[in-house]
Design an enzyme around this catalytic site. Sequence first.
Site, mmCIF file in Angstrom:
data_model
loop_
_atom_site.group_PDB
_atom_site.id
_atom_site.type_symbol
_atom_site.label_atom_id
_atom_site.label_comp_id
_atom_site.label_asym_id
_atom_site.label_seq_id
_atom_site.Cartn_x
_atom_site.Cartn_y
_atom_site.Cartn_z
ATOM 1 N N HIS A 18 53.789 49.224 36.148
ATOM 2 C CA HIS A 18 52.409 49.658 35.929
ATOM 3 C C HIS A 18 51.711 49.769 37.275
ATOM 4 C CE1 HIS A 18 50.947 45.595 36.574
ATOM 5 N NE2 HIS A 18 51.590 45.129 35.515
ATOM 6 N N HIS A 21 51.827 46.864 39.889
ATOM 7 C CA HIS A 21 53.047 46.799 40.708
ATOM 8 C C HIS A 21 53.005 47.883 41.777
ATOM 9 C CE1 HIS A 21 54.757 45.566 36.559
ATOM 10 N NE2 HIS A 21 54.520 44.457 37.236
ATOM 11 N N CYS A 126 55.691 27.703 30.589
ATOM 12 C CA CYS A 126 55.189 28.979 30.057
ATOM 13 C C CYS A 126 56.229 30.059 30.318
ATOM 14 C CB CYS A 126 53.858 29.364 30.697
ATOM 15 S SG CYS A 126 53.382 31.057 30.265
ATOM 16 N N CYS A 129 54.992 33.156 32.420
ATOM 17 C CA CYS A 129 54.981 32.944 33.881
ATOM 18 C C CYS A 129 56.359 32.558 34.392
ATOM 19 C CB CYS A 129 54.067 31.792 34.276
ATOM 20 S SG CYS A 129 52.363 31.914 33.816
ATOM 21 N N CYS A 143 48.221 28.765 28.370
ATOM 22 C CA CYS A 143 48.279 29.331 29.717
ATOM 23 C C CYS A 143 47.237 30.454 29.790
ATOM 24 C CB CYS A 143 49.678 29.896 29.988
ATOM 25 S SG CYS A 143 49.712 31.088 31.324
ATOM 26 N N HIS A 146 48.733 34.091 30.112
ATOM 27 C CA HIS A 146 49.491 34.679 29.003
ATOM 28 C C HIS A 146 48.954 34.337 27.623
ATOM 29 C CE1 HIS A 146 52.189 35.051 32.460
ATOM 30 N NE2 HIS A 146 52.469 36.205 31.890
ATOM 31 N N LYS A 297 41.241 43.094 32.099
ATOM 32 C CA LYS A 297 42.603 42.760 32.507
ATOM 33 C C LYS A 297 43.565 43.750 31.846
ATOM 34 C CE LYS A 297 45.811 39.044 32.833
ATOM 35 N NZ LYS A 297 46.256 37.722 32.564
ATOM 36 N N LYS A 300 49.078 45.010 27.434
ATOM 37 C CA LYS A 300 49.648 45.866 26.402
ATOM 38 C C LYS A 300 48.788 45.823 25.146
ATOM 39 C CE LYS A 300 54.516 46.836 26.323
ATOM 40 N NZ LYS A 300 55.823 46.390 25.900
HETATM 41 N N1 MSP Z 1 59.303 38.293 39.231
HETATM 42 C C1 MSP Z 1 58.162 37.618 39.727
HETATM 43 C C2 MSP Z 1 58.145 37.632 41.248
HETATM 44 C C3 MSP Z 1 59.347 37.040 41.912
HETATM 45 S S1 MSP Z 1 59.276 37.225 43.638
HETATM 46 C C4 MSP Z 1 60.467 36.220 44.219
HETATM 47 C C5 MSP Z 1 56.884 38.300 39.220
HETATM 48 N N2 MSP Z 1 57.034 39.559 38.776
HETATM 49 S S2 MSP Z 1 55.854 40.456 38.167
HETATM 50 O O1 MSP Z 1 56.526 41.631 37.654
HETATM 51 O O2 MSP Z 1 55.050 39.733 37.258
HETATM 52 O O3 MSP Z 1 55.000 40.941 39.384
HETATM 53 C C6 MSP Z 1 53.885 40.210 39.865
HETATM 54 C C7 MSP Z 1 53.294 40.951 41.042
HETATM 55 O O4 MSP Z 1 52.925 42.293 40.655
HETATM 56 C C8 MSP Z 1 51.993 40.368 41.591
HETATM 57 O O5 MSP Z 1 52.191 39.280 42.476
HETATM 58 C C9 MSP Z 1 51.428 41.596 42.299
HETATM 59 O O6 MSP Z 1 52.129 41.812 43.496
HETATM 60 C C10 MSP Z 1 51.753 42.719 41.324
HETATM 61 N N3 MSP Z 1 50.693 42.905 40.338
HETATM 62 C C11 MSP Z 1 50.840 42.841 38.986
HETATM 63 N N4 MSP Z 1 49.650 43.140 38.405
HETATM 64 C C12 MSP Z 1 48.725 43.406 39.329
HETATM 65 C C13 MSP Z 1 47.364 43.766 39.290
HETATM 66 N N5 MSP Z 1 46.707 43.930 38.169
HETATM 67 N N6 MSP Z 1 46.722 43.913 40.475
HETATM 68 C C14 MSP Z 1 47.377 43.759 41.674
HETATM 69 N N7 MSP Z 1 48.667 43.427 41.730
HETATM 70 C C15 MSP Z 1 49.363 43.233 40.582
HETATM 71 O O7 MSP Z 1 55.836 37.694 39.259
#
Ligand code: MSP
Length: 502
Positions: A18, A21, A126, A129, A143, A146, A297, A300
């Site tokens: 999304h 990311h 959780c 997370c 949490c 979530h 936020k 889904k």
């Molecule tokens: N798999 C773990 C990370 C392991 S690293 C050794 C994880 N994955 S995640 O798919 O949940 O990705 C989290 C990351 O996605 C956040 O730290 C950030 O970099 C990015 N973001 C996800 N949603 C976001 C927003 N709404 N806004 C900004 N960044 C976002 O955690």
Amino acid sequence: MAKFYITTPIFYVNDKPHVGHAYTVIVADVLARYHRMRGDEVFYLTGTDEHGVKIQEIAEKQGKQPKELADGISAKFRLAWDTLNISNDGFMRTTDAHHEDAVRYALSEMYKQEWIYKGSYEALYCVGCEQYKMKSELVEGKCTDHNREPEVHSEEAYLFKLSHFAPEILKRIKSEKIKILPVTRHNEMVSFLELEGLNDIAISRRKEKVAWGIELPFDPNHTTYVWVDAFLNYITGLGWPKDKTRMEKFWPANVQLMSKDILRVHATIWQAILLALGLETSQTLFIHGFFTVDGQKMSKSLGNVVDPMEIAQTYGADVLRYHLMREISFGSDGDFSLRRLEERHESDLANGIGNLVARVLGMAEKYTGGKVPEITASVFSNVWDAYGSHFEKFQPDQALSAVWGFITDVDKFIDTEQPWVLAKTDTERLNFDLYILLESLRHLGRLVWPFMPSTAEKIFTQLGLPDELKVGYDEGKKWGGLQPGTRVTKGEGLFPRLIPNP
Ligand code: MSP
């Protein structure tokens, strides 16, 4: 030659990418490209995090094998990053054989040195997370990220002596050997460590509970905690433990980017693993903002998840890249809205850079037969100083504002000089001005390249400069790079208006 190693978190393969990311990989791409433009040896790593109970549960629900689910979604991440023109040098999948081997090696080493021991534990977990939770972190027993009650885990497990490393980690964070930026995040981590300290953590689950994970090399009844597996990607992506040369060259990473949701684990567990393995701790953890979509936020259940592929297909990758970089101040939280993206498209891109480039090249075609006239001195203040210093201070959004300040200056210059009047009255001055304008476009192309690589390439093509990017940083920012006589052409518009002018 300086080196620059930058990483993003590796993303879970529970769902397609999304825009949150995409933000992280775009910021990392801008920093990587800036350092490449400066001539640094850059390594940019991203990837997917594929093990753990969350993925196992989703695969079960979809009636798939976890690996099959991971293959499909990991491919979607790679396709999305290609579409957004992300220039990553490596893409780690935690199911890659060399990664799995390296994880087993790391665990054996830590077990041999007794950083890992067998015990039992009881804790709240959780699954969303993939993290243990303290009671104090929960709101109404749930949490907050979530909105789900954690599971109670009470079982035999292997534990990691995280508590042992707490004083050293705190010391390194305080002395900024491990730098956490922005400073508010540094303060948060220091007070967390001072007030709460660190307990040993379970780093395995019984296989009958979590089968989808890397088996512990010293106990086949257990699989590895997904975060331990995931963190190691930052070094297995450099070929650790086999590729010593690459590891010595690039580790520690100059910047590890993420948002606040995963700072705590990076500042504690990840640093402790590095210490346990006798490796250097991270140099900088940069915590960028978390953003909402239209004030809410992204989720889904709310149905407001923004797909970066769709935006790139509708508006173009550079429009999304520009918008995210400009709209969200780096390090602060922000909000994403399609309406703002469209507004910025019209004001900053169609009317701003797009109009300027078309205007200058149109005049060159009309008044100098499409040829660059003789070199003249610049009349603009040097945008490069502000640009470089913002990048050095991790303010890419402000570097981008400085570039748009430059666009405004060039536009103003055209309005005051009125080349269409000079064409009738003073051709010498007209030529003088057109050199300034065309050379300014060359600078503009270089300045926007880290942010909007395709746009920059179009500008260089229109200026007859196919090899512009081969020119080094210091040379390229000097005035006078555009050679008189070079043939320029007004090509297609960079950003056609979404709503055509009446
Ligand atoms: N798999 C773990 C990370 C392991 S690293 C050794 C994880 N994955 S995640 O798919 O949940 O990705 C989290 C990351 O996605 C956040 O730290 C950030 O970099 C990015 N973001 C996800 N949603 C976001 C927003 N709404 N806004 C900004 N960044 C976002 O955690």
